[in-house]
Design an enzyme around this catalytic site. Structure first.
Site, mmCIF file in Angstrom:
data_model
loop_
_atom_site.group_PDB
_atom_site.id
_atom_site.type_symbol
_atom_site.label_atom_id
_atom_site.label_comp_id
_atom_site.label_asym_id
_atom_site.label_seq_id
_atom_site.Cartn_x
_atom_site.Cartn_y
_atom_site.Cartn_z
ATOM 1 C CD GLU A 294 -2.532 1.340 2.656
ATOM 2 O OE1 GLU A 294 -3.588 1.979 2.690
ATOM 3 O OE2 GLU A 294 -2.027 0.798 3.667
ATOM 4 C CE LYS B 147 -7.111 1.923 3.676
ATOM 5 N NZ LYS B 147 -5.845 2.341 4.307
ATOM 6 C CB CYS C 135 -4.166 -1.326 4.519
ATOM 7 S SG CYS C 135 -3.283 -1.188 6.107
#
Length: 514
Positions: free
Chosen positions: A269, A345, A379
Site C-alpha cells: 500500500e 480503498k 490494508c
C-alpha cells in the site's frame, strides 16, 4: 391506391433473454402464483444467481412483460450424493457452489405465469437452457423435477409406479410429462428433495438431457490441480532522488517475480509515498497533492512492466486526485494482456483523514483474470469481514491486501484479519507490506511488516494455514503457490464448510451498491 394495411398492431413479441436485476420483482410475483404453500425465493437468492452465474438465468418476456423464468448453475454432478436434495445442490438456493469448470448444467427452477400457460413458454425456456449447455460445452442438463400430481395417487402407488404410469401416458403429470416430451430421461427418484413440496410428497425425479454436441476436452478430464504462483514484495522505503530511481527498483522486483514464473506480483500500500523523499515538501497534505502529479508516470510504468514481463501486477496503491480535487487511495491491477482495473480503498483510517484528507471509495470490485477471479482489499479494508464475504460471493478465490503499518500492533491487525478472512470464506489471502523508513518525510517515519500468503485451515492446505511468510522488517520477496482446484474441492467436501453452512435464515449481508 388504398393505404397499406398496418399489421404491426397485432404483433405479439415473445423473447427469451438473460435475466436482469430489474426482473427480480416480477419473478417473485410469478413464483407466489405458481407455487402457493411453498417457500418462495428471496431477493438475496436471485441477486446471488445474477452475480455468480448471470448467463444461466433466463426470463420469457411477452410484449415487455416477464411471464416466466428459469434458473440454473454449473456443477460436476459426480461430486454429489445420489440422494442429494435441492438444498444440497444449490447451496440453499444461493448457488455459491457454482463450478465454472463443471460438466453439467443443473436446472433449479422453471415457472410460467398461470395466465400464459399453453403458449409453449416452458418449452422455450428449456430450449434456452439447451443453448446454454451448448454454449458452455456442457455434457448434459440435469434437473430435479417435481411430480405435483403424485399426491392424488399416494395411497395406491409408490413413486416408482407413479413415474412409470406417467412415462407410459397412463397418467398426466404437468411437470414430468412436460420434461419427458422435451427429451429428458429418468435417472432416479430422490426422496426428501423439497421438504415443502407436499404435492409431490417430497419426491423428485432426477432427469437428464444429454448434449449431443458435447466435445470432451482432455484437459478437463485429467486436470487435478489449478496452481497459481504469487510473489509478494516486502518493499524497503528509503530515500531516493528521482522517479527513475523508483522505477528501477520496481522493475527489479517485477523481473524477479517473472523469472520465478509468477502469475501475480503484489506491491505494498502507498509505497509510492517513497517519491515524497525528494519532493521537498514538509506539509503532508501538500506533499500528497504533489505526489498525485506522478500518477501518469506510475500508470505508464506498471502498464509497460505487466505486458513486457508477462505478469499480472497489483501495483500496491497510490494516491490519485479525481474530480472536485478529491484524493483517493487506489490499488490498480495491471493485467499482463494490457487491461487495467482499479479498487478504491473503502475504509479510510483516522491517520489518512487527519494528515492527508483522503476520501473513501464505496464499491467492492471482483476482477476476472487469466487465473480466475480475484479481489483487492487495501490494508484497513481487510479488517472488515463484510467486504471479504461480499467479494467471495461475487466469485473471488484470492484477496490481495497491500498494506502499510508503522508498528507491530497495526501489522498484527492486518495479519490476524487476513487469516480470519481466509478461514471464514475458504479463500486465499495475500498481504504485502512496506519496511524501512523515510526520516525526512512527515507521517511516513517508520514501517513494520511481515508479508505472507494464507490459506484456509484444513488438511489439504499448508500447515498452520500459512503458505509462506517473509522475515519481519527485511526487504525481500515471498513466492508461493496456491491451488484453486484444492480450494474448490474443500469448499464442497472439507472438514468444515463455512460457505455452505451459513445460516441464511438467521442472517445476511446486504451489499447496497448492486
Amino acid at each position: 391506391m388504398s393505404e397499406e394495411f398496418n399489421s404491426s398492431q397485432f404483433e405479439k413479441k415473445m423473447i427469451i433473454r438473460q435475466t436482469s436485476f430489474s426482473d427480480i420483482a416480477p419473478i417473485l410475483e410469478i413464483q407466489r402464483l405458481c407455487f402457493p404453500g411453498m417457500d418462495p425465493w428471496e431477493v438475496a437468492h436471485l441477486r446471488s444467481h445474477l452475480t455468480i452465474f448471470p448467463e444461466g438465468q433466463l426470463v420469457a418476456e411477452l410484449d415487455g412483460k416477464v411471464i416466466g423464468s428459469c434458473s440454473s448453475l454449473v456443477i460436476n454432478f459426480d461430486e454429489y450424493d445420489d440422494r442429494h436434495s435441492w438444498s444440497d445442490v444449490t447451496d440453499s438456493g444461493y448457488i455459491t457452489n457454482h463450478n465454472p469448470d463443471g460438466y453439467n448444467l443443473y436446472g433449479i427452477e422453471v415457472m410460467v405465469h398461470p395466465d400464459y400457460r399453453r403458449m409453449k413458454v416452458g418449452q422455450r425456456l428449456y430450449e434456452g437452457r439447451k443453448d446454454i449447455a451448448r454454449q458452455f460445452n456442457l455434457k448434459s442438463i440435469i434437473i430435479g423435477g417435481r411430480i405435483p400430481n403424485y399426491h392424488k395417487h399416494t395411497e395406491e402407488m409408490s413413486p416408482r409406479e407413479y413415474v412409470t404410469a406417467v412415462s407410459r401416458h397412463k397418467i398426466y403429470d404437468p411437470v414430468l410429462t412436460f420434461q419427458l416430451m422435451n427429451g429428458f430421461t429418468l435417472m432416479r427418484i430422490n426422496p426428501n428433495y423439497l421438504p415443502d413440496d407436499m404435492a409431490s410428497a417430497k419426491y423428485a425425479t432426477l432427469m437428464e438431457w444429454n448434449n449431443v454436441d458435447y466435445i470432451p476436452l482432455s484437459k478437463r478430464h485429467f486436470k487435478t490441480s489449478y496452481p497459481v504462483r504469487i510473489c509478494a514484495v516486502q518493499y524497503m522505503m528509503r530515500k531516493i532522488n528521482s522517479f527513475e530511481e523508483f522505477a528501477h527498483q520496481c522493475e527489479y522486483f517485477v523481473d524477479v517475480a517473472s523469472d520465478a514464473q509468477s502469475d501475480f506480483v503484489v506491491f505494498p500500500e502507498i509505497f509510492t509515498t517513497q517519491l515524497m523523499s525528494f519532493l521537498d515538501e514538509r506539509s503532508p497534505s501538500q506533499a500528497v497533492r504533489k505526489l498525485t502529479e506522478y500518477t501518469p508516470q506510475y500508470m505508464e510504468l506498471f502498464a509497460d512492466l505487466a505486458v513486457r514481463y508477462n505478469i499480472n501486477i497489483i501495483a500496491g496503491s497510490h494516491f490519485v486526485e479525481e474530480e472536485n480535487e478529491e484524493i483517493y487511495n487506489i490499488a490498480y491491477l495491471f493485467h499482463r494482456d494490457g487491461a487495467i482495473d482499479k479498487q478504491y480503498k473503502i475504509h479510510i483510517t483516522p491517520n489518512e483523514r487527519k494528515w492527508w484528507g483522503i476520501s473513501a471509495g464505496d464499491t467492492v470490485q471482483v476482477f476476472d483474470t487469466d487465473c480466475g477471479k480475484i479481489a483487492i482489499q487495501i490494508c484497513y479494508d481487510i479488517e472488515f469481514p463484510e467486504l471479504a464475504r461480499i467479494a467471495t460471493d461475487m466469485g473471488a478465490n484470492i484477496i490481495f491486501s497491500p498494506f502499510c503499518t508503522e508498528d507491530r500492533q497495526g501489522y498484527l491487525r492486518v495479519r490476524y484479519c487476513a487469516q480470519a478472512r481466509a478461514i471464514e470464506n475458504q479463500i486465499y489471502t495475500v498481504i504485502s507490506g512496506t519496511v524501512g523508513n523515510l526520516p525526512q518525510t512527515e507521517n511516513m517515519d517508520i514501517q513494520y511488516a511481515q508479508s505472507a500468503i494464507f490459506a484456509p485451515s484444513d488438511f489439504e492446505f499448508a500447515r498452520d494455514g500459512i503458505v509462506g511468510e517473509t522475515e519481519p522488517n527485511v526487504e525481500m520477496v515471498l513466492i508461493g503457490d496456491v491451488d484453486l482446484e484444492i480450494l474448490r474441492r474443500q469448499r464442497q467436501d472439507g472438514t468444515v464448510k463455512h460457505l455452505k453452512d451459513r445460516r441464511h435464515d438467521v442472517y445476511s449481508i446486504e451489499y447496497k451498491k448492486e
